[in-house]
Enzyme design. Sequence first.
Site, PDB file in Angstrom:
ATOM      1  N   GLU A 120      64.614  27.985  67.455  1.00 50.78           N
ATOM      2  CA  GLU A 120      64.334  29.387  67.105  1.00 50.78           C
ATOM      3  C   GLU A 120      65.603  30.208  67.302  1.00 50.78           C
ATOM      4  O   GLU A 120      66.593  29.708  67.860  1.00 50.78           O
ATOM      5  CB  GLU A 120      63.176  29.936  67.961  1.00 50.78           C
ATOM      6  CG  GLU A 120      61.837  29.315  67.576  1.00 50.78           C
ATOM      7  CD  GLU A 120      60.657  29.829  68.368  1.00 50.78           C
ATOM      8  OE1 GLU A 120      60.853  30.623  69.299  1.00 50.78           O
ATOM      9  OE2 GLU A 120      59.531  29.415  68.046  1.00 50.78           O
ATOM     10  N   HIS A 244      59.643  41.852  66.178  1.00 54.57           N
ATOM     11  CA  HIS A 244      59.804  40.527  65.571  1.00 54.57           C
ATOM     12  C   HIS A 244      60.230  40.743  64.129  1.00 54.57           C
ATOM     13  O   HIS A 244      59.640  41.550  63.414  1.00 54.57           O
ATOM     14  CB  HIS A 244      58.489  39.748  65.628  1.00 54.57           C
ATOM     15  CG  HIS A 244      58.665  38.282  65.375  1.00 54.57           C
ATOM     16  ND1 HIS A 244      59.039  37.793  64.150  1.00 54.57           N
ATOM     17  CD2 HIS A 244      58.534  37.205  66.181  1.00 54.57           C
ATOM     18  CE1 HIS A 244      59.133  36.469  64.225  1.00 54.57           C
ATOM     19  NE2 HIS A 244      58.825  36.090  65.450  1.00 54.57           N
ATOM     20  N   ARG A 290      66.850  38.005  67.792  1.00 53.49           N
ATOM     21  CA  ARG A 290      65.880  38.878  67.122  1.00 53.49           C
ATOM     22  C   ARG A 290      66.308  40.321  66.969  1.00 53.49           C
ATOM     23  O   ARG A 290      65.997  40.960  65.969  1.00 53.49           O
ATOM     24  CB  ARG A 290      64.597  38.885  67.941  1.00 53.49           C
ATOM     25  CG  ARG A 290      63.755  37.764  67.584  1.00 53.49           C
ATOM     26  CD  ARG A 290      62.439  37.866  68.249  1.00 53.49           C
ATOM     27  NE  ARG A 290      61.900  36.526  68.168  1.00 53.49           N
ATOM     28  CZ  ARG A 290      60.877  36.092  68.824  1.00 53.49           C
ATOM     29  NH1 ARG A 290      60.238  36.905  69.643  1.00 53.49           N
ATOM     30  NH2 ARG A 290      60.449  34.871  68.672  1.00 53.49           N
ATOM     31  N   HIS A 351      56.598  43.599  68.817  1.00 55.53           N
ATOM     32  CA  HIS A 351      56.148  42.252  69.172  1.00 55.53           C
ATOM     33  C   HIS A 351      56.038  42.028  70.675  1.00 55.53           C
ATOM     34  O   HIS A 351      55.082  41.423  71.143  1.00 55.53           O
ATOM     35  CB  HIS A 351      57.148  41.258  68.574  1.00 55.53           C
ATOM     36  CG  HIS A 351      56.821  39.825  68.781  1.00 55.53           C
ATOM     37  ND1 HIS A 351      55.663  39.238  68.303  1.00 55.53           N
ATOM     38  CD2 HIS A 351      57.499  38.828  69.421  1.00 55.53           C
ATOM     39  CE1 HIS A 351      55.658  37.948  68.617  1.00 55.53           C
ATOM     40  NE2 HIS A 351      56.743  37.682  69.307  1.00 55.53           N
ATOM     41  N   ARG A 386      64.547  39.689  74.552  1.00 54.50           N
ATOM     42  CA  ARG A 386      64.032  38.388  74.991  1.00 54.50           C
ATOM     43  C   ARG A 386      64.429  37.276  74.024  1.00 54.50           C
ATOM     44  O   ARG A 386      64.323  37.424  72.801  1.00 54.50           O
ATOM     45  CB  ARG A 386      62.500  38.457  75.069  1.00 54.50           C
ATOM     46  CG  ARG A 386      61.838  37.158  75.445  1.00 54.50           C
ATOM     47  CD  ARG A 386      60.345  37.337  75.518  1.00 54.50           C
ATOM     48  NE  ARG A 386      59.784  37.665  74.237  1.00 54.50           N
ATOM     49  CZ  ARG A 386      59.258  36.780  73.393  1.00 54.50           C
ATOM     50  NH1 ARG A 386      59.233  35.503  73.697  1.00 54.50           N
ATOM     51  NH2 ARG A 386      58.754  37.170  72.250  1.00 54.50           N
TER      52      ARG A 386
HETATM   53  C1  SIN Z   1      57.375  33.151  67.043  1.00 57.55           C
HETATM   54  O1  SIN Z   1      56.700  32.158  66.835  1.00 57.55           O
HETATM   55  O2  SIN Z   1      58.251  33.537  66.280  1.00 57.55           O
HETATM   56  C2  SIN Z   1      57.109  33.935  68.288  1.00 57.55           C
HETATM   57  C3  SIN Z   1      57.688  33.256  69.444  1.00 57.55           C
HETATM   58  C4  SIN Z   1      58.029  34.268  70.508  1.00 57.55           C
HETATM   59  O3  SIN Z   1      57.801  35.458  70.342  1.00 57.55           O
HETATM   60  O4  SIN Z   1      58.596  33.849  71.523  1.00 57.55           O
END
Ligand code: SIN
Length: 545
Positions: A120, A244, A290, A351, A386
């Site tokens: 991610e 997000h 993010r 988010h 975060r």
């Molecule tokens: C996501 O699946 O993008 C959310 C994961 C997160 O907010 O840590």
Amino acid sequence: MSAPSVTHCCTTLVLGSGVAGLTYALRAAQHGPVLILTKKFRSDSSTNRAQGGLAAVLSPTDSFDLHVADTLEAGAGLCRRDVVELVVREGPALVRSLTDLGATFEHTEDDSDGLDLGLEGGHSRRRIVHSKDRTGQEIESTLLSAVAKHPDITLLEHHLALDLWVGADGAERRADRRCYGASFLDQETGAIGLVRSDQTMLSTGGCGKVYRYTTNPDIATADGVAMAARAGCSLGNMEMIQFHPTCLHHADAKSFLISEAVRGEGAVLRNVAGEEFMKDRHPLGSLAPRDVVAREIDRETKRRGDKFVLLDVSSIGEDRFRERFPAIAARLETYGIVAGREPIPVVPAAHYMCGGVVVDLNGRTEIGDLFASGEVAFTGVHGANRLASNSLLEASVLAERAGAVEPQSPEGPEPPPPPPPGTDPPRPDQGVILDHEWDAVRSLMMNYMGLVRSQGRLDRAITRLEEMREWSEDLYRTSAPSSDLAELRNLSLAGVIMARAARAREESRGLHTRLDFPETDPVPRESWCRLGEGGVEVTLRPLES
Ligand code: SIN
């Protein structure tokens, strides 16, 4: 209404039934009976919605140092390093204990012993443990079944906590004050009750519903933050609200998240003209942290006058997408979008609350016997932004540690219970007025306390939010309680705290962008807020670790 008398007694009271509350309850049950109050159904939590997963160092090419470095980098200089190190080191043990409890995570096809680790934004290695795109649901259901089997844990649904029971009132030092439990509204009967407990855990989740557009479930109405503020706790970094980058943009879709793991598997962001705009904006392109991606989407849509950007998933392909992200694919199909064949329209949405109730490494707040863990708590791990999939990790680690703390038996007389709500029957138009005020708070926060802020916008928001806070507090004191009213009381207070913290932070850092202060202060500082006699006070404190 006269002050409520005690309706339930327990050693430990837990408010909320997400990963933090359930993990804590299972651990704290060693000390005596636990009562969990949750305001909707037991699985209505942000945990249950988490798609991506849980970050943990499990690959031979990964290391704790790398995970710590990625977390600090995402946190834009505002993470507490000691807490980050502690949390990161617990990752592998946490995955083992969830597996022992019955949770199943995806394994690689060729290695039945190896977990399939996802990627991610902001992670330099694959380290996201997942159950396809339903990781939160897997963890939530595993914990809920363990709780259901536990003889010393009782869980009551549709019980909305109203206020913490804290005394002794008038104590000169906050350190002398302790928590005796909480008052609640039984939403099925309309009765007000009072729980007497030796220790109380706030694990009520975040505040996403304070914004018009959010990925959060309806429970996320800042209840824990507001209760803790009214009880006199300090709140840290409340301006650090994570948007997000990829929430589905569709007229019929209410806050549906498209996991960052989709970009981890190769999807890229394009503007409506098809240009991969993130390529020139950050070395990690569409997989940048993010805060960067959300801000760049905002910039790109404003620059072009578009309403959304596109997530191009063609490199993943239709079959692989359906296999790896079955829940997202199925949901998209209900809106007529076949992922892999066509791009997904997305926008940023509120988010995650990176700040919260200030706690120590055992989840202790500044009030005796009151703990907080999960999104509602501020440990300093997330700093100014975060890192993806660090939240389930942090929530579980803190909840475990808090659950190990031995409860203390209180000495001396109990203080008066929290002030009760009113008894006046609601006026016929009260429902409509509450609806309007809810909308107004959420629009104000979106427009003036969103991704990009300035003194003028924040001042406007603060003036209006203060009025709403006063109005909803007065109505709460006079009118028979309803969940809409109690939640509005919490949302408007949280909005004031967030906007005041944002007003005080005269710099741009991580999730906090000020048009009037574009530079980052060379000295990293945490914002600490307290609700005092004269309203919300904010101080900026140099980061200690
Ligand atoms: C996501 O699946 O993008 C959310 C994961 C997160 O907010 O840590």
